[in-house]
Design a protein around this motif. Structure first.
Motif, mmCIF file in Angstrom:
data_model
loop_
_atom_site.group_PDB
_atom_site.id
_atom_site.type_symbol
_atom_site.label_atom_id
_atom_site.label_comp_id
_atom_site.label_asym_id
_atom_site.label_seq_id
_atom_site.Cartn_x
_atom_site.Cartn_y
_atom_site.Cartn_z
ATOM 1 N N ASN A 118 -1.705 -6.591 -3.476
ATOM 2 C CA ASN A 118 -1.279 -5.661 -2.429
ATOM 3 C C ASN A 118 0.037 -6.138 -1.820
ATOM 4 O O ASN A 118 0.503 -7.250 -2.085
ATOM 5 C CB ASN A 118 -2.365 -5.559 -1.360
ATOM 6 C CG ASN A 118 -2.245 -4.284 -0.539
ATOM 7 O OD1 ASN A 118 -1.387 -3.436 -0.812
ATOM 8 N ND2 ASN A 118 -3.095 -4.122 0.459
ATOM 9 N N PRO A 170 0.825 -1.214 0.000
ATOM 10 C CA PRO A 170 0.000 0.000 0.000
ATOM 11 C C PRO A 170 0.850 1.250 0.000
ATOM 12 O O PRO A 170 1.992 1.230 0.434
ATOM 13 C CB PRO A 170 -0.794 -0.133 1.292
ATOM 14 C CG PRO A 170 0.129 -0.906 2.190
ATOM 15 C CD PRO A 170 0.827 -1.893 1.301
ATOM 16 N N THR A 171 0.270 2.350 -0.484
ATOM 17 C CA THR A 171 0.961 3.635 -0.427
ATOM 18 C C THR A 171 0.602 4.329 0.878
ATOM 19 O O THR A 171 -0.362 3.957 1.560
ATOM 20 C CB THR A 171 0.549 4.527 -1.609
ATOM 21 O OG1 THR A 171 -0.865 4.784 -1.524
ATOM 22 C CG2 THR A 171 0.854 3.851 -2.931
ATOM 23 N N ASN A 174 -10.086 -0.213 2.283
ATOM 24 C CA ASN A 174 -9.640 -1.530 2.781
ATOM 25 C C ASN A 174 -8.155 -1.665 2.485
ATOM 26 O O ASN A 174 -7.757 -2.348 1.543
ATOM 27 C CB ASN A 174 -10.423 -2.662 2.133
ATOM 28 C CG ASN A 174 -10.059 -4.023 2.737
ATOM 29 O OD1 ASN A 174 -9.218 -4.115 3.641
ATOM 30 N ND2 ASN A 174 -10.697 -5.080 2.243
ATOM 31 N N PRO A 175 -7.306 -1.019 3.294
ATOM 32 C CA PRO A 175 -5.870 -1.021 2.991
ATOM 33 C C PRO A 175 -5.198 -2.371 3.189
ATOM 34 O O PRO A 175 -4.074 -2.559 2.752
ATOM 35 C CB PRO A 175 -5.312 0.015 3.978
ATOM 36 C CG PRO A 175 -6.288 0.015 5.103
ATOM 37 C CD PRO A 175 -7.626 -0.217 4.490
ATOM 38 N N TYR A 184 -6.800 -6.090 -5.248
ATOM 39 C CA TYR A 184 -7.896 -5.224 -5.680
ATOM 40 C C TYR A 184 -8.185 -5.536 -7.141
ATOM 41 O O TYR A 184 -7.256 -5.663 -7.954
ATOM 42 C CB TYR A 184 -7.523 -3.740 -5.536
ATOM 43 C CG TYR A 184 -7.100 -3.363 -4.133
ATOM 44 C CD1 TYR A 184 -8.047 -3.026 -3.176
ATOM 45 C CD2 TYR A 184 -5.753 -3.365 -3.778
ATOM 46 C CE1 TYR A 184 -7.652 -2.694 -1.881
ATOM 47 C CE2 TYR A 184 -5.354 -3.027 -2.498
ATOM 48 C CZ TYR A 184 -6.311 -2.698 -1.547
ATOM 49 O OH TYR A 184 -5.921 -2.378 -0.276
ATOM 50 N N THR A 241 -0.598 7.222 1.286
ATOM 51 C CA THR A 241 -1.876 7.938 1.166
ATOM 52 C C THR A 241 -3.040 7.018 0.842
ATOM 53 O O THR A 241 -4.189 7.448 0.873
ATOM 54 C CB THR A 241 -1.770 8.993 0.062
ATOM 55 O OG1 THR A 241 -1.456 8.344 -1.174
ATOM 56 C CG2 THR A 241 -0.678 9.999 0.393
ATOM 57 N N GLY A 242 -2.729 5.760 0.492
ATOM 58 C CA GLY A 242 -3.784 4.839 0.097
ATOM 59 C C GLY A 242 -4.201 4.992 -1.344
ATOM 60 O O GLY A 242 -5.127 4.310 -1.802
ATOM 61 N N SER A 271 -7.955 3.186 0.330
ATOM 62 C CA SER A 271 -7.862 3.219 1.790
ATOM 63 C C SER A 271 -9.110 2.679 2.492
ATOM 64 O O SER A 271 -9.080 2.469 3.707
ATOM 65 C CB SER A 271 -7.587 4.653 2.258
ATOM 66 O OG SER A 271 -8.619 5.530 1.830
ATOM 67 N N ASP A 278 -8.659 5.577 -4.770
ATOM 68 C CA ASP A 278 -8.340 5.547 -3.346
ATOM 69 C C ASP A 278 -8.694 4.165 -2.802
ATOM 70 O O ASP A 278 -9.859 3.755 -2.836
ATOM 71 C CB ASP A 278 -9.140 6.631 -2.626
ATOM 72 C CG ASP A 278 -8.713 6.791 -1.171
ATOM 73 O OD1 ASP A 278 -7.973 5.911 -0.678
ATOM 74 O OD2 ASP A 278 -9.129 7.776 -0.538
ATOM 75 N N ASP A 314 -12.566 -5.074 -3.498
ATOM 76 C CA ASP A 314 -11.475 -5.652 -2.711
ATOM 77 C C ASP A 314 -11.552 -7.166 -2.781
ATOM 78 O O ASP A 314 -12.337 -7.729 -3.548
ATOM 79 C CB ASP A 314 -11.513 -5.127 -1.274
ATOM 80 C CG ASP A 314 -12.783 -5.544 -0.531
ATOM 81 O OD1 ASP A 314 -13.536 -6.402 -1.053
ATOM 82 O OD2 ASP A 314 -13.017 -5.015 0.571
#
Length: 905
Positions: free
Chosen positions: A633, A440-441, A601-602, A607, A443-444, A599, A597, A471
């Motif tokens: 991910n 993940p980044t 479900n980070p 995905y 910032t999501g 985020s 985005d 997700d």
């Protein structure tokens, strides 16, 4: 006057004439002795109380002219300097041979270009390939051997300095001893003429090896200093110390050379005080010498200036020859193409450079044809080459900048079969591309774009109209934070219609942003219930642009207007311009930068991103599909990674590859050819070499550098200006001549001549000489465009460039004795040979001039100080007569004494 006084006078005269005859005989005995000065007896009358009391011997004097002695001494220094330079220049001339002779440098160059012309005439002749390599090997050997011989002359000059130091030390010891003997003899009143001759001979021998200054004391002793005032002979004993180079490599590699120092010794031979430096220890190019004349002055000039200038000129010739030939060799390919190409420029996978232009790389059969494609539906064309656009290449620091790793990844992606591809309309494949480096980044957010391949003959327009994200639990977490590129419509006079027409003028908030007549655009639904008889459905979706004027776009709908006039739409109505993919192109849609985005479900394992896309062909046919890509991910090194579709609906078709074997691979290897270690597909930050391997059935590799240029690193401090070399030439994948020492601007010029050599792989296989370039395959008889490239055995396009090089002006920078010029290689060779010949002629003239001056001064000095046989023989008679007369007087006085005694008796 008494008889006693007469006898005393006669006896003194007898003694004088005896000594005079003795000196005369010494003169005659040394009539041919080098350095001997004619001697004579200095005499004066003796008086006692005003009465003559005979004659006395004052001294035995040398007949010398001090001015001429100094002139001979000084000129001997210049004679030896010019003499040693002339001798070495003559050796250089013998190394070069006579211009035009079969073994001369210019003949070797002409023969090389003659062989290249034969190759251009018959590029598929193996004997011609061998002749080119043979002539190149001879040429490189001649240039390299000449450079080594010149370096060897420098090495000899350095050792000759040591020999001169040995001679100088003997003279310094002799002069120190003579100073003591001369002083003691002079004080004791002893004859020292012979000692003074020995002193002058030692001084002359000393001056032959270095420039000196001499001062004399009252007794005839000397104080000798070097040109910088350092004492060489005085009350202390002095010696020179020098350590010559241990090997030729010391000079070739520009290592520190030994210093020439003067040390002082006491009577016990123990060093006292600090050493004085005449030549400081430094690399040859930085040596500063206090000795400018004599043999050492000439040797230092030869070692550090004169011969290095010749080497600089020779290096400039070799460097330009090497680079010009390598540039042409790297622009083409041998036939059949080689199975592998390995670079010789050491780089790291993390090295990042600025680039421009494009390069093409292909994998071909031994017959030069495209290898079978990875997908069955492309079997008619074969595998297309990869066109790498450096202007858009990006490793994360902006377009036009790329790491070596990124270049490797881009090449491998093209030639590695994916899990599948998606065909939609006229697009052969649509892949999602990551624009982030890890998930993940922080910032999501996940940024991406697409890579699109069009292998038809017509342009295709690509649209994205919707994005959805699920997700790993299939929960919809869609949050598009950066939508597809759109253009806002004006809320004033949004739509204008003409009664009875299907065309609608749409007013934009700003300019049309590249939209042109004939484009298809996508319109979102208006908020109005209708527009003068045209329904919302008829004004929504894909429409064709009729014309564009500023911020007004005329589109053609499927409806017909029932009234003329303008309507305002206060909603944020938008239109989407197309992304155009030209026929035959494989490009990134970076202008369609998208962002979602994740985020919500980070921690999702993956995905599924589904994009709704459409492709419009040149005939206006629209193909639609929802394409899904699975993004794993918790991954790193994702930047520029491609994702194959896991599902496609509607018109989209997934096609599986018919092979899992790479068509071609780019890797990094060490000096032994072993692949460098990597982690997660990224090579460790270790120096290595780019290697490209033809895959599958050991197919061949062909590279066309096109207009690609390596531009260095403009952000570096200091700025790295780059080499301006094309892709293959920069990595030195296909060199004809071995590289020298690669630097940021190309190769070092220094030692280029000494290290010039034909690349070993070409030396072992002359058929690897490039003769042609890839040519686009002929069109299919059925009209299917061909975007593959081939090689043909008779193609001489590159061989012709090799041949034409003989008449191409190259830019030679100023080096050695030659200025900067733009001339051919042969012309520069002529300049080089002429310059060396001119230097040799100048050295000979200087030597002859110095010799003339020396002989003139030496002749005058010898005429003045030398023994003249005629004069000495005449003096013999004079001294003999004087002696006889004096003896007669003694006899007479003796008789008179006898008579007197007899009388007294």
């Amino acid at each position: 006057m008494t008889l006693g006084l007469a006898l005393n006078n006669a006896l003194s005269g007898l003694r004088l004439n005896q000594n005079a005859l003795s000196v005369l005989s010494q003169n005659l005995a040394n009539v041919n002795t080098e350095g001997y000065s004619r001697q004579y007896v200095a005499q004066s009358a003796v008086y006692t109380a005003g009465v003559g009391n005979g004659v006395k011997i004052d001294n035995i004097i040398r007949k010398v002219d001090d001015y001429l002695l100094r002139a001979v001494q000084k000129q001997s220094s210049e004679l030896e300097r010019s003499g040693v330079i002339n001798d070495y220049q003559a050796r250089v001339q013998s190394l070069l041979g006579q211009p035009g002779a079969s073994n001369s440098l210019d003949a070797a160059i002409n023969n090389f270009f003659s062989m290249l012309q034969r190759l251009a005439d018959t590029p598929d002749s193996s004997p011609n390939h061998s002749s080119v390599i043979s002539s190149a090997h001879v040429l490189a050997g001649d240039i390299s051997s000449l450079a080594i011989s010149l370096e060897d002359l420098r090495f000899q000059a350095d050792h000759d300095i040591q020999s001169s130091v040995d001679v100088i030390n003997r003279q310094l010891s002799d002069l120190h001893a003579l100073n003591v003997t001369i002083t003691n003899g002079a004080i004791a009143g002893q004859p020292i003429a012979g000692l003074l001759d020995a002193r002058d001979t030692a001084l002359r021998k000393l001056a032959e090896h270095m420039d000196i200054a001499v001062n004399y004391d009252q007794y005839g002793g000397v104080v000798v200093t070097a040109s910088n005032g350092v004492a060489l002979v005085d009350s202390l004993q002095h010696q020179l110390t020098y350590q010559s180079a241990g090997s030729l490599d010391t000079l070739i590699n520009g290592e520190q050379l030994g210093s020439l120092q003067v040390i002082s010794l006491d009577d016990e031979g123990v060093e006292v005080g600090s050493a004085s430096v005449l030549i400081a220890s430094a690399a040859s190019a930085d040596v500063e010498s206090e000795i400018t004349s004599g043999k050492i002055g000439g040797l230092v000039a030869l070692r550090d200036t004169l011969i290095p200038k010749m080497l600089d000129d020779l290096d400039m010739l070799a460097a330009n020859l090497r680079d010009a030939v390598n540039a042409i060799q790297n622009s083409g390919t041998a036939f059949p193409p080689p199975n592998t190409l390995t670079g010789t420029r050491a780089v790291s996978a993390a090295d990042e450079f600025a680039w421009s232009g494009q390069m093409r790389i292909a994998v071909l059969t031994s017959e030069g044809a495209p290898i079978p494609a990875s997908y069955a539906d492309e079997s008619a064309t074969g595998m297309r080459p990869f066109l790498l656009d450096f202007d858009t290449l990006d490793s994360g620091n902006g377009e036009g900048r790329a790491t070596v790793q990124t270049i490797i990844d881009e090449i491998n992606h093209h030639f590695t079969p994916g899990s599948n591809k998606v065909k939609l309309g006229t697009l052969n494949n649509i892949e999602l591309v990551s624009a982030v480096d890890a998930l993940p980044t922080v910032t999501g957010l996940f940024d991406f774009d697409f890579e699109l391949e069009n292998i038809t003959g017509g342009n295709a327009q690509f649209f994205i109209t919707n994005i959805a994200v699920l997700d790993d639990a299939a929960a919809n977490i869609t949050n598009v934070t950066q939508a597809v590129p759109t253009i806002l419509l004006s809320t004033s006079d949004t739509y204008t219609t003409t009664n009875g027409s299907s065309d609608v003028t749409i007013t934009l908030q700003d300019a049309a942003n590249g939209v042109q007549a004939g484009d298809t655009i996508y319109l979102t639904a208006p908020s109005l219930p209708g527009v003068n008889g045209i329904t919302p459905a008829e004004l929504t979706g894909y429409v064709t642009v009729v014309s564009v004027d500023g911020n007004e776009v005329v589109v053609r709908t499927t409806g017909v207007a029932t009234a003329t006039g303008s309507l305002d739409d206060v909603a944020a109505i938008t239109m989407q311009p197309p992304f155009n993919v030209a026929g035959g192109a494989e490009i990134r849609s970076k202008d369609i930068g998208l962002q979602v985005d994740l985020s919500a479900n980070p921690v999702s394992d993956y995905y599924d991103i589904t994009v709704t896309v459409a492709v419009v062909d040149v005939e206006g046919n629209i193909s639609n599909s929802d394409i899904t890509y699975r993004i794993e991910n918790n991954q790193t090194h994702l930047f520029n990674d491609r994702y194959s579709a896991t599902a496609a609906t509607g018109d989209g078709v997934r096609v599986l590859p018919n092979t899992t074997t790479d068509g071609l691979r780019a890797i990094m290897v060490d000096g032994d050819g072993n692949e460098l270690p990597s982690v997660d597909g990224r090579y460790l930050d270790l120096p290595g070499y780019l290697k490209i391997i033809g895959g599958r059935s050991n197919y061949g590799v062909s590279i066309d550098s096109l207009d690609s240029q390596q531009l260095g690193d403009p952000d570096a401090s200091p700025v790295d200006e780059g080499t301006d070399r094309g892709f293959s030439f920069f990595f030195e994948l296909n060199n004809f001549f071995e590289s020298n020492e690669p630097i940021s601007t190309g190769d070092t010029v220094k030692n280029s001549a000494l290290r010039l050599a034909v690349a070993e792989r070409i030396l072992n296989d002359p058929n690897l000489v490039a003769t042609g370039q890839m040519t686009q395959s002929s069109p299919d008889p059925n009209g299917t465009p061909q975007y593959t490239y081939e090689l043909f055995s008779g193609d001489n396009s590159v061989a012709a460039r090799f041949s034409a090089l003989a008449n191409v002006n190259l830019s030679f920078s100023a080096a050695g004795s030659l200025p900067a010029v733009d001339v051919t290689i042969s012309a520069y060779t002529g300049y080089l040979l002429a310059s060396i010949s001119a230097d040799a002629a100048t050295a000979e003239n200087s030597y002859n001039t110095a010799k003339t001056f020396y002989e003139d001064f030496k002749g005058q000095a010898d005429a003045f100080s030398g023994v003249n046989l005629d004069e000495e023989l005449a003096n013999t008679v004079i001294f003999q007569n004087a002696y006889s007369a004096t003896a007669r007087i003694i006899t007479i006085v003796n008789e008179m004494f006898s008579d007197l005694i007899d009388t007294v008796r």
